[in-house]
Scaffold this active site. Structure first.
Site, PDB file in Angstrom:
ATOM      1  N   LYS A 161       0.825  -1.212   0.000  1.00 14.39           N
ATOM      2  CA  LYS A 161       0.000   0.000   0.000  1.00 14.39           C
ATOM      3  C   LYS A 161       0.857   1.259   0.000  1.00 14.39           C
ATOM      4  O   LYS A 161       1.825   1.364   0.748  1.00 14.39           O
ATOM      5  CB  LYS A 161      -0.904   0.001   1.229  1.00 14.39           C
ATOM      6  N   GLY A 169       6.709   0.858   5.631  1.00 13.73           N
ATOM      7  CA  GLY A 169       7.590  -0.062   4.913  1.00 13.73           C
ATOM      8  C   GLY A 169       7.589   0.189   3.418  1.00 13.73           C
ATOM      9  O   GLY A 169       8.643   0.140   2.763  1.00 13.73           O
ATOM     10  N   CYS A 170       6.418   0.465   2.870  1.00 14.04           N
ATOM     11  CA  CYS A 170       6.306   0.689   1.433  1.00 14.04           C
ATOM     12  C   CYS A 170       6.975   2.002   1.027  1.00 14.04           C
ATOM     13  O   CYS A 170       7.590   2.087  -0.040  1.00 14.04           O
ATOM     14  CB  CYS A 170       4.838   0.679   1.005  1.00 14.04           C
ATOM     15  N   THR A 171       6.883   3.002   1.874  1.00 19.03           N
ATOM     16  CA  THR A 171       7.548   4.271   1.597  1.00 19.03           C
ATOM     17  C   THR A 171       9.061   4.094   1.647  1.00 19.03           C
ATOM     18  O   THR A 171       9.778   4.567   0.757  1.00 19.03           O
ATOM     19  CB  THR A 171       7.086   5.351   2.603  1.00 19.03           C
ATOM     20  N   ALA A 186      10.148   2.202  -1.525  1.00 20.41           N
ATOM     21  CA  ALA A 186      10.070   3.055  -2.714  1.00 20.41           C
ATOM     22  C   ALA A 186      11.210   4.074  -2.725  1.00 20.41           C
ATOM     23  O   ALA A 186      11.829   4.309  -3.769  1.00 20.41           O
ATOM     24  CB  ALA A 186       8.713   3.766  -2.764  1.00 20.41           C
TER      25      ALA A 186
END
Length: 154
Positions: A39, A44-46, A49
């Site tokens: 998401k 974690g995704c930030t 990325a």
């Protein structure tokens, strides 16, 4: 569906941030790092990325494209890219068809509850469209470095 190293990467055409579309087959002749994440704008995704963002010059020198995939909408992707100054495309897989094709739509558990979600995974696809390496259940720390090393070894 369970993909393995040596399998042909499933082709797809899907919307990208900014309103464009991407077909995986249009990238033949280039190495592709296709990473799936749960998401936009989660910690974690930030981090993941931003790690890919910071390493993109290294991937570009190796003639490799980085592409992120989640079920977030194009609008959410646009906001995520702007907020974090991302320099690579994000595919919107709202239907989940790409996640299904790559086998990353899985049963997950959190605090004793089960739910379906995207497994954090990365697929290294060579210039002929063949999967050369797969990372399942990715831990963010150190992952981009490991992927970069794998790309360099192709």
């Amino acid at each position: 569906m369970s993909l393995e190293t040596g399998d042909k990467a499933p082709d797809f055409t899907a919307p990208l941030n900014g309103g464009d579309e991407l077909s995986l087959s249009s990238l033949r002749g280039q190495i592709v790092v296709l990473y799936f994440y749960p998401k936009d704008s989660t910690p974690g995704c930030t981090t993941q990325a931003c790690d890919f963002r910071d390493a993109l010059p290294d991937f570009s020198k190796l003639d490799a494209r980085v592409i992120g995939v989640s079920k977030d909408s194009v609008k959410r992707h646009d906001n995520f890219i702007a907020k974090n100054e991302l320099n690579f495309p994000l595919v919107s897989d709202e239907s989940g068809a790409i996640c299904e094709a790559y086998g990353v739509w899985t049963l997950k558990k959190l605090y004793g509850k089960e739910y379906m979600g995207i497994e954090r995974a990365t697929f290294l696809i060579d210039a002929e469209g063949v999967i050369r390496r797969i990372w399942h259940k990715v831990k963010v720390s150190g992952h981009v470095k490991e992927v970069r090393e794998a790309v360099a070894s192709l």
